[in-house]
Design an enzyme around this catalytic site. Structure first.
Site, mmCIF file in Angstrom:
data_model
loop_
_atom_site.group_PDB
_atom_site.id
_atom_site.type_symbol
_atom_site.label_atom_id
_atom_site.label_comp_id
_atom_site.label_asym_id
_atom_site.label_seq_id
_atom_site.Cartn_x
_atom_site.Cartn_y
_atom_site.Cartn_z
ATOM 1 N N HIS A 225 0.825 -1.216 0.000
ATOM 2 C CA HIS A 225 0.000 0.000 0.000
ATOM 3 C C HIS A 225 0.859 1.267 0.000
ATOM 4 O O HIS A 225 0.372 2.342 0.337
ATOM 5 C CB HIS A 225 -0.911 0.014 1.222
ATOM 6 C CG HIS A 225 -1.760 -1.210 1.353
ATOM 7 N ND1 HIS A 225 -2.625 -1.625 0.371
ATOM 8 C CD2 HIS A 225 -1.861 -2.128 2.363
ATOM 9 C CE1 HIS A 225 -3.236 -2.734 0.764
ATOM 10 N NE2 HIS A 225 -2.783 -3.069 1.963
ATOM 11 N N HIS B 105 -7.281 -4.361 -0.987
ATOM 12 C CA HIS B 105 -6.671 -5.664 -1.256
ATOM 13 C C HIS B 105 -7.343 -6.330 -2.459
ATOM 14 O O HIS B 105 -7.103 -7.506 -2.725
ATOM 15 C CB HIS B 105 -6.793 -6.589 -0.043
ATOM 16 C CG HIS B 105 -6.273 -6.008 1.217
ATOM 17 N ND1 HIS B 105 -7.091 -5.402 2.146
ATOM 18 C CD2 HIS B 105 -5.015 -5.910 1.705
ATOM 19 C CE1 HIS B 105 -6.356 -4.973 3.149
ATOM 20 N NE2 HIS B 105 -5.098 -5.258 2.904
#
Length: 330
Positions: A56, A218
């Protein structure tokens, strides 16, 4: 899929070695997976610790430094860090004024940060925790009970970090972090699936010509799939969801966030449409941040996050920050 890596097993360690080489103002413990400000602990200052699965970036390690986090704990790709990492981080930044854990609402993160808080408190460190759960797209998902934690994590870390830098006590820093989360909502859109190094290919099936509305960071499913939409149409859909959920009655901070593979050219065009859509709904924008900040590896797409602000929150947002991923001011 072609990836700029050595082998999947070392991708996180290799990235941490690169972070250490490029940012000597940080202490990067590659073996134990902890990133700490070199000047920590700072006397009289509350420590801020966050973390989560890698993939991320720049969240979270890129937000360690003056004005934001004191330490971050990167897990494996899309995998929670373990409690030992969090305890090490808390011990490294604790000045005796306590430590705030900032936790995105994913089951593994929540469980491990809860366990770490108990272990750290056994070592005499005062711990407070704030859960970030800003995603307006869905209530429950593959990784989450309740709303997912997404783009508002940046707002929480920046604003709470500024309060901690001013010397606010733990209770005050925690209160500000909770308030920022409560005043924030996000919505994400995927134009393509992301590919993890271990899998070497897309993590979910998104056919050509379709997009996922409300995707998680995700690649978790969102609200629905539709045929490809224009930037204008996507902005109208996302803004409607967020504004309907948040119902802002004061100016907002706006984050137009890339998911990892969307170029600035497209993000700024999308930002123009988001500003238009907010203006049509009479939502005033106080500040806008555009770029890849809370990403999902190589996913194409974008998310928007709104945070209502008053003068105090806006002042804390504008306060100087110097991190690898975010910097402005003196």
């Amino acid at each position: 899929m072609k990836m700029l890596i050595n082998v999947p097993e070392t991708v996180v360690a290799d990235a941490l070695r690169g972070l250490a080489a490029c940012h000597p103002e940080l202490i990067v413990d590659v073996d134990n997976r902890v990133i700490v400000r070199r000047d920590a602990p700072i006397e009289g200052k509350v420590g801020l610790v966050s973390g989560g699965g890698s993939g991320h970036e720049p969240l979270h390690g890129g937000f360690v430094g003056p004005g934001m986090l004191d330490a971050a704990c990167p897990g494996e790709v899309f995998t929670s860090p373990v409690p030992d990492q969090m305890v090490r981080a808390a011990a490294a930044v604790d000045s005796g004024k306590g430590v705030l854990f900032i936790v995105k609402n994913y089951t593994g993160d929540v469980l491990n940060f809860d366990m770490a808080a108990e272990l750290a408190e056994d070592e005499g460190i005062q711990i407070a925790k704030v859960l970030v759960n800003d995603d307006a797209a869905v209530t429950d998902s593959l990784y989450t009970a309740g709303r997912r934690g997404t783009g508002a994590t940046l707002f929480v870390e920046k604003i709470a970090g500024a309060a901690a830098d001013e010397g606010a006590p733990l209770e005050r820093v925690e209160s500000i972090a909770r308030r920022v989360n409560e005043l924030s909502r996000s919505f994400g859109v995927a134009l393509s699936a992301c590919s993890t190094p271990a899998k070497g290919g897309p993590t979910f099936d998104l056919p050509a010509g379709e997009l996922e509305l409300g995707v998680g960071i995700h690649g978790e499913p969102g609200r629905e799939r539709r045929a490809m939409m224009t930037s204008r149409e996507i902005a109208d859909y996302a803004v409607e969801v967020v504004v309907e959920d948040l119902r802002p009655d004061s100016p907002v901070l706006l984050l137009v966030n890339g998911m990892g593979a969307t170029p600035q050219l497209e993000l700024y065009g999308f930002a123009a449409e988001v500003h238009r859509a907010l203006g049509e709904r009479r939502v005033a924008v106080a500040r806008t941040l555009v770029g890849n900040y809370v990403t999902s590896l190589d996913m194409a797409g974008a998310s928007i996050t709104l945070c209502q602000v008053d003068e105090d929150l806006l002042r804390l947002w504008d306060a100087p920050v110097r991190t690898a991923g975010l910097r402005w001011g003196a």
